[in-house]
Scaffold this active site. Structure first.
Site, PDB file in Angstrom:
ATOM      1  N   HIS A 246       6.798   0.750   9.500  1.00  0.00           N
ATOM      2  CA  HIS A 246       8.262   0.719   9.462  1.00  0.00           C
ATOM      3  C   HIS A 246       8.703   1.204   8.080  1.00  0.00           C
ATOM      4  O   HIS A 246       7.868   1.628   7.260  1.00  0.00           O
ATOM      5  CB  HIS A 246       8.784  -0.687   9.787  1.00  0.00           C
TER       6      HIS A 246
ATOM      7  N   HIS B   9       6.759   0.149   4.965  1.00  0.00           N
ATOM      8  CA  HIS B   9       5.520   0.883   4.664  1.00  0.00           C
ATOM      9  C   HIS B   9       5.844   2.253   4.063  1.00  0.00           C
ATOM     10  O   HIS B   9       5.178   2.701   3.130  1.00  0.00           O
ATOM     11  CB  HIS B   9       4.701   1.095   5.940  1.00  0.00           C
TER      12      HIS B   9
ATOM     13  N   ASP C 186       4.506  -9.789   0.990  1.00  0.00           N
ATOM     14  CA  ASP C 186       3.312 -10.642   1.068  1.00  0.00           C
ATOM     15  C   ASP C 186       2.970 -11.076  -0.350  1.00  0.00           C
ATOM     16  O   ASP C 186       1.994 -10.613  -0.941  1.00  0.00           O
ATOM     17  CB  ASP C 186       2.166  -9.870   1.718  1.00  0.00           C
TER      18      ASP C 186
ATOM     19  N   VAL D 204      11.539  -4.464   1.701  1.00  0.00           N
ATOM     20  CA  VAL D 204      12.631  -3.718   2.342  1.00  0.00           C
ATOM     21  C   VAL D 204      13.213  -4.613   3.433  1.00  0.00           C
ATOM     22  O   VAL D 204      12.471  -5.231   4.211  1.00  0.00           O
ATOM     23  CB  VAL D 204      12.112  -2.385   2.931  1.00  0.00           C
TER      24      VAL D 204
ATOM     25  N   SER E   7       9.073  -6.321   9.029  1.00  0.00           N
ATOM     26  CA  SER E   7       7.706  -6.748   9.313  1.00  0.00           C
ATOM     27  C   SER E   7       7.334  -6.239  10.694  1.00  0.00           C
ATOM     28  O   SER E   7       8.186  -6.200  11.591  1.00  0.00           O
ATOM     29  CB  SER E   7       7.635  -8.284   9.299  1.00  0.00           C
TER      30      SER E   7
HETATM   31  O1  PAF Z   1      -0.750  -6.363   4.314  1.00  0.00           O
HETATM   32  C1  PAF Z   1      -1.484  -5.840   5.180  1.00  0.00           C
HETATM   33  O2  PAF Z   1      -1.041  -5.025   5.982  1.00  0.00           O
HETATM   34  C2  PAF Z   1      -2.943  -6.216   5.241  1.00  0.00           C
HETATM   35  O3  PAF Z   1      -3.131  -7.552   4.925  1.00  0.00           O
HETATM   36  C3  PAF Z   1      -3.841  -5.312   4.393  1.00  0.00           C
HETATM   37  C4  PAF Z   1      -3.499  -5.408   2.909  1.00  0.00           C
HETATM   38  C5  PAF Z   1      -3.692  -3.864   4.833  1.00  0.00           C
HETATM   39  C6  PAF Z   1      -5.300  -5.725   4.555  1.00  0.00           C
HETATM   40  O4  PAF Z   1      -5.715  -5.641   5.872  1.00  0.00           O
END
Ligand code: PAF
Length: 286
Positions: A34, A37, A152, A178, A187
């Site tokens: 999304h 990312h 996170d 975001v 998410s």
């Molecule tokens: O945040 C995430 O999407 C995952 O925990 C990660 C860092 C890609 C590890 O699998």
């Protein structure tokens, strides 16, 4: 943008970029991408010449009753989004490529202290799975920098600690969360929400904002602030998991003297568990 599926092809492509004198940036993801990312990829592209993203739904970080099987796999859509955000290479390995000898005998990376409590308590083994796969991915890509979302918050603290403790030569960059217009943190798990639940979901962030406002006004009765916010969560239909105020740099429980704070929350709506956080610096001018 090329997509490679093996460590061998990944290493060959990264080696070529290095031979051309390029700085390597890395954005690990689990796919179902999304705008949050895309912002990580954009940030990596601002700071590096060659951006590698990975998509791997890592079984090692899911508990037995969690959503590993139903976690959305949307590779074609993700490839388009990565390309649009400025990614140069996608690494999309299989479980067998990542764990050729199975997961039972896999060497694990465990990060003490910052992994404990919060999501570490609600999801036993989760951060060991994250730390293990991130260590493997960083060793596979060997980037100069890697970008992770501050949504996170605890995960970012775990990754900073493992990179420091294991002397890994990579710069870890945190990127701001975001949010949708109504404040809900983006998410992949928001896609599980029904339209009714989606209306309720932004209340999680509103609760954090209310606590932050009280803290800025000088209120230091953390227990009272947390209890009131959890009452509000219950009233609108959440099932609270945790809500804590911690010192932002160390993640230890906050004291009344701390100036850098983070409020971290996890709560369920139906079967969907949402997390969010709000960091605040009480010394910063508003
Ligand atoms: O945040 C995430 O999407 C995952 O925990 C990660 C860092 C890609 C590890 O699998």
């Amino acid at each position: 943008m090329n997509t490679v599926k093996t460590v061998r092809d990944l290493r060959a492509a990264v080696a070529q970029a290095r031979a051309e004198g390029k700085q390597i940036g890395f954005v690990p993801t689990m796919g179902n991408l999304h705008a949050g990312h895309a912002a990580l990829v954009t940030k990596a592209a601002q700071r590096a010449d060659f951006v590698v993203a990975s998509i791997f739904v890592n079984p090692l970080q899911f508990g037995p009753s969690e959503d590993l099987d139903k976690y959305p796999r949307t590779l074609a859509d993700d490839q388009e989004k990565l390309l649009g955000a400025g990614c140069h290479l996608l690494f999309a390995p299989s479980v067998e490529e990542m764990y050729p000898d199975g997961m039972g005998d896999q060497t694990r990376v465990s990060v003490p202290r910052v992994s404990e409590g919060l999501c570490g308590a609600s999801r036993p083994g989760h951060f060991e799975g994250v730390a293990t796969v991130v260590t493997k991915l960083l060793n596979m890509v060997q980037p100069d920098l890697a970008v992770f979302g501050q949504k996170d918050f605890q995960q970012l603290a775990v990754i900073r600690a493992l990179v420091r403790d294991l002397n890994m030569p990579v710069q870890i960059i945190g990127a701001p969360t975001v949010r949708a217009e109504d404040g809900l943190a983006l998410s992949s798990r928001n896609g599980y929400l029904t339209p009714e639940q989606r209306v309720v979901a932004p209340n999680l962030y509103r609760g954090l904002q209310q606590i932050a406002a009280a803290l800025r006004e000088g209120d230091r009765d953390f227990a009272k602030l947390v209890a009131a916010a959890q009452q509000q969560q219950l009233a609108v239909g959440f099932r609270p998991d945790y809500l804590e105020i911690r010192e932002a740099n160390s993640l230890r429980a906050a004291t009344a003297e701390d100036r850098q704070l983070v409020i971290l929350v996890a709560a369920f709506i139906g079967n969907t568990r949402l997390i969010d956080n709000l960091a605040l610096d009480l010394d910063a001018t508003p």
